[in-house]
Motif scaffolding. Structure first.
Motif, PDB file in Angstrom:
ATOM      1  N   GLU A 190       0.856  -1.186   0.000  1.00 15.87           N
ATOM      2  CA  GLU A 190       0.000   0.000   0.000  1.00 15.87           C
ATOM      3  C   GLU A 190       0.893   1.238   0.000  1.00 15.87           C
ATOM      4  N   ARG A 241     -10.011   5.010  -0.345  1.00 19.13           N
ATOM      5  CA  ARG A 241     -10.943   6.136  -0.488  1.00 19.13           C
ATOM      6  C   ARG A 241     -11.980   6.192   0.636  1.00 19.13           C
ATOM      7  N   ILE A 269     -18.610   1.172  -1.488  1.00 17.78           N
ATOM      8  CA  ILE A 269     -17.807   0.218  -0.722  1.00 17.78           C
ATOM      9  C   ILE A 269     -18.249  -1.204  -1.082  1.00 17.78           C
TER      10      ILE A 269
HETATM   11  C1  LIG Z   1     -15.572  11.592  -1.033  1.00 12.61           C
HETATM   12  C2  LIG Z   1     -16.054  10.182  -1.236  1.00 12.61           C
HETATM   13  C3  LIG Z   1     -17.306   9.822  -0.760  1.00 12.61           C
HETATM   14  C4  LIG Z   1     -17.776   8.525  -0.939  1.00 12.61           C
HETATM   15  N1  LIG Z   1     -18.979   8.151  -0.390  1.00 12.61           N
HETATM   16  C5  LIG Z   1     -19.348   6.840  -0.389  1.00 12.61           C
HETATM   17  C6  LIG Z   1     -20.443   6.382   0.411  1.00 12.61           C
HETATM   18  O1  LIG Z   1     -21.065   7.165   1.137  1.00 12.61           O
HETATM   19  N2  LIG Z   1     -20.750   5.060   0.374  1.00 12.61           N
HETATM   20  C7  LIG Z   1     -20.038   4.166  -0.370  1.00 12.61           C
HETATM   21  O2  LIG Z   1     -20.347   2.970  -0.359  1.00 12.61           O
HETATM   22  N3  LIG Z   1     -18.974   4.575  -1.103  1.00 12.61           N
HETATM   23  C8  LIG Z   1     -18.601   5.880  -1.108  1.00 12.61           C
HETATM   24  N4  LIG Z   1     -17.481   6.278  -1.766  1.00 12.61           N
HETATM   25  C9  LIG Z   1     -16.802   5.314  -2.643  1.00 12.61           C
HETATM   26  C10 LIG Z   1     -15.984   4.294  -1.888  1.00 12.61           C
HETATM   27  O3  LIG Z   1     -15.270   4.918  -0.852  1.00 12.61           O
HETATM   28  C11 LIG Z   1     -15.036   3.653  -2.884  1.00 12.61           C
HETATM   29  O4  LIG Z   1     -15.747   3.215  -4.028  1.00 12.61           O
HETATM   30  C12 LIG Z   1     -14.325   2.428  -2.304  1.00 12.61           C
HETATM   31  O5  LIG Z   1     -13.867   2.704  -0.992  1.00 12.61           O
HETATM   32  C13 LIG Z   1     -13.170   2.079  -3.225  1.00 12.61           C
HETATM   33  O6  LIG Z   1     -12.475   0.960  -2.734  1.00 12.61           O
HETATM   34  P1  LIG Z   1     -11.331   0.282  -3.628  1.00 12.61           P
HETATM   35  O7  LIG Z   1     -10.668  -0.711  -2.774  1.00 12.61           O
HETATM   36  O8  LIG Z   1     -11.895  -0.124  -4.917  1.00 12.61           O
HETATM   37  O9  LIG Z   1     -10.334   1.495  -3.974  1.00 12.61           O
HETATM   38  P2  LIG Z   1      -9.478   2.402  -2.975  1.00 12.61           P
HETATM   39  O10 LIG Z   1     -10.203   2.559  -1.683  1.00 12.61           O
HETATM   40  O11 LIG Z   1      -9.125   3.625  -3.702  1.00 12.61           O
HETATM   41  O12 LIG Z   1      -8.190   1.503  -2.682  1.00 12.61           O
HETATM   42  C14 LIG Z   1      -7.111   1.465  -3.563  1.00 12.61           C
HETATM   43  C15 LIG Z   1      -5.838   1.534  -2.759  1.00 12.61           C
HETATM   44  O13 LIG Z   1      -4.734   1.477  -3.668  1.00 12.61           O
HETATM   45  C16 LIG Z   1      -3.730   2.348  -3.203  1.00 12.61           C
HETATM   46  N5  LIG Z   1      -2.859   2.680  -4.329  1.00 12.61           N
HETATM   47  C17 LIG Z   1      -3.123   3.465  -5.396  1.00 12.61           C
HETATM   48  N6  LIG Z   1      -2.074   3.452  -6.262  1.00 12.61           N
HETATM   49  C18 LIG Z   1      -1.131   2.662  -5.704  1.00 12.61           C
HETATM   50  C19 LIG Z   1       0.157   2.243  -6.116  1.00 12.61           C
HETATM   51  N7  LIG Z   1       0.699   2.639  -7.275  1.00 12.61           N
HETATM   52  N8  LIG Z   1       0.865   1.413  -5.287  1.00 12.61           N
HETATM   53  C20 LIG Z   1       0.341   0.981  -4.116  1.00 12.61           C
HETATM   54  N9  LIG Z   1      -0.890   1.346  -3.683  1.00 12.61           N
HETATM   55  C21 LIG Z   1      -1.620   2.169  -4.474  1.00 12.61           C
HETATM   56  C22 LIG Z   1      -4.487   3.528  -2.658  1.00 12.61           C
HETATM   57  O14 LIG Z   1      -3.707   4.278  -1.760  1.00 12.61           O
HETATM   58  C23 LIG Z   1      -5.676   2.856  -1.994  1.00 12.61           C
HETATM   59  O15 LIG Z   1      -5.432   2.576  -0.636  1.00 12.61           O
HETATM   60  C24 LIG Z   1     -16.979   7.573  -1.611  1.00 12.61           C
HETATM   61  C25 LIG Z   1     -15.719   7.929  -2.068  1.00 12.61           C
HETATM   62  C26 LIG Z   1     -15.253   9.214  -1.864  1.00 12.61           C
HETATM   63  C27 LIG Z   1     -13.872   9.574  -2.338  1.00 12.61           C
END
Ligand SMILES: Cc1cc2nc3c(=O)[nH]c(=O)nc-3n(C[C@H](O)[C@H](O)[C@H](O)COP(=O)(O)OP(=O)(O)OC[C@H]3O[C@@H](n4cnc5c(N)ncnc54)[C@H](O)[C@@H]3O)c2cc1C
Length: 442
Positions: A35, A43, A412
């Motif tokens: 990470e 996010r 999420i």
């Molecule tokens: C402001 C906001 C409000 C939201 N509101 C809601 C809500 O109310 N309800 C809901 O369900 N969802 C909501 N969401 C959406 C939800 O948070 C996301 O869709 C979900 O958390 C994404 O999860 P993920 O694991 O796909 O991606 P991410 O959570 O983005 O995880 C990807 C990870 O990869 C890491 N990463 C990136 N590039 C690299 C790299 N090159 N090397 C190593 N690590 C890297 C990042 O740091 C991150 O930790 C919201 C999002 C935001 C930003």
């Protein structure tokens, strides 16, 4: 090589990565998570701001979201409701209006029900959005074009454009109608339940409580501060290289970085063009979420401004030491300095004159290179041309994340669903004779 080979390297410790890691360790595979940040959650980010813990990213969950709901049950976590609004303010037909929340909901609902009425026609199986081809007829239609085709200038058009700008957290000119209809299909075509899903129930203990529970359960080790710069698939093994030159080897990798963070990773062999193009085109969501401390106690309210305003939605969330904490959203992070109380005040007072902004807290997810976007919302044409390509394995490198989920993409729930799917793919890859990598037909 810094570390001994593991079975699977999971890139990213958001909900997709944490879920994939847990599913794989539970099956006995050796997993290493890497990470780039110094924390898990991606996010989602529960942080102490304005005098209390606040969700800087993803927040609300709902019982119509099967993956996250099952996780909450699994770890014994409950939900906490946001307060019932008692007053509503909205902007329509060039003027400010005030009334009961029920009146505003009725105004939205009356027109929105018509706007989304074909949700189940195009998406009869919402967790298999590509199951039938008919959605391709409308995949190039933007939400803005469809609203303008259906509603003449005036109040209905204003309210719907602002409502969907809120949902997309971005401008509507390239926001896919199919994405809007997919959302509503997930709540059986009922837009009001869908809206409830987006902003009503928070996780007790915050998103961090769920993320930590999944990580603890997985037992997988994490390297923090490991920003992946390159991934090489040599056929028999995968090497993951950090920006500062460290390498880890594994039999397979699960990449869960957001769509907008994919182009910063160099893949060898290179990603097929359908995948690379999908990542390059990216999402519509380039907006902002801001927490606002208001002087004094105020009864909970909800406020919907104009679609073009830098902040077009506000909702009260907490009372705190005689003050009030509200949350605001806007479609373009570049159009407002959301970290500046006076900028936020100027937006809020268009709808709610007399409120005083004491302090604000935000994070610019769009400028954050590890995100580059907020909650992923597809552009026109993405579903037909890019979703399947982005989901496809690339040799021994698999992909996951809310951006490419089948069901609640953008939530999420979608991240967890997608992490489960990638873990299944990885497990079947590892069970297969070496060299028989899943093929990417794109
Ligand atoms: C402001 C906001 C409000 C939201 N509101 C809601 C809500 O109310 N309800 C809901 O369900 N969802 C909501 N969401 C959406 C939800 O948070 C996301 O869709 C979900 O958390 C994404 O999860 P993920 O694991 O796909 O991606 P991410 O959570 O983005 O995880 C990807 C990870 O990869 C890491 N990463 C990136 N590039 C690299 C790299 N090159 N090397 C190593 N690590 C890297 C990042 O740091 C991150 O930790 C919201 C999002 C935001 C930003």
């Amino acid at each position: 090589m810094e570390h001994a080979n593991v079975d699977v390297i999971v890139v990213g410790a958001g909900f997709a990565g944490l879920t994939a890691a847990r599913e794989l360790t539970r099956q006995g595979f050796a997993v290493q998570i890497v990470e780039a940040r110094d924390r898990i959650g991606g996010r989602t980010w529960l942080d102490s701001r304005l005098g209390r813990d606040l969700e800087i990213g993803g927040t609300w969950v709902h019982w119509t979201q099967p993956y996250v709901w099952a996780e909450l049950k699994r770890y014994g976590l409950g939900t906490v409701p946001s307060p019932e609004p008692q007053r509503a303010y909205w902007w329509a037909d060039g003027g400010r209006h005030e009334g009961s929340p029920a009146t505003l909901l009725e105004l939205i609902g009356h027109h929105n029900s018509h706007f989304v009425k074909e949700a189940r026609t195009y998406f009869p199986q919402p967790f298999q959005p590509l199951a039938q081809d008919s959605f391709k007829e409308i995949d190039d239609v933007s939400v803005r074009d469809r609203i303008r085709e259906q509603f003449p200038p005036g109040s209905a058009r204003d309210i719907l454009e602002s409502f969907w700008t809120l949902n997309f957290n971005g401008p509507l000119d390239d926001a896919a109608l199919t994405q809007a209809l997919r959302w509503v299909a997930l709540t059986n075509g009922d837009w009001a339940v869908n809206f409830e899903a987006c902003a009503t129930y928070k996780i007790d203990g915050g998103t961090a409580a769920l993320a930590e529970a999944i990580l603890r359960d997985s037992g997988a080790p994490i390297h923090y501060g490991f920003q992946v710069a390159g991934i090489t698939d040599g056929g028999g093994s995968v090497t993951v290289r950090s920006a500062d030159g460290r390498t880890i080897g594994a039999k397979a990798a699960v990449v869960t970085v957001p769509l907008h963070a994919i182009p910063a990773v160099a893949f060898e062999p290179p990603l097929p063009s359908a995948k690379a193009d999908g990542a390059a085109r990216g999402q519509v969501s380039k907006g902002v979420k801001v927490w606002i401390r208001l002087r004094g106690e105020h009864a909970p309210f909800v406020a919907l401004g104009n679609a073009d305003w830098p902040l077009n939605f506000f909702q009260v969330e907490y009372a705190l030491d005689g003050d009030t904490i509200a949350v605001g959203f806007g479609p373009d992070a570049a159009r407002i300095d959301a970290g500046h109380p006076a900028s936020v005040q100027a937006q809020l007072e268009r709808l709610c004159p007399g409120l005083e902004v004491v302090d604000v807290a935000t994070h610019d997810w769009v400028a954050d290179p590890l995100a580059g976007e907020t909650w992923p919302m597809h552009r026109t044409g993405f579903l037909a041309t890019s979703l399947a390509a982005l989901q496809a394995p690339h040799g021994n490198v698999l992909f996951a994340g809310s951006d490419i989920a089948n069901g609640w993409g953008g939530f999420i729930d979608g991240a967890i669903e997608s992490g489960m799917e990638a873990a299944l793919q990885a497990a079947s890859l590892l069970a297969a004779p070496r060299g028989a990598a899943l093929t990417d037909n794109n």
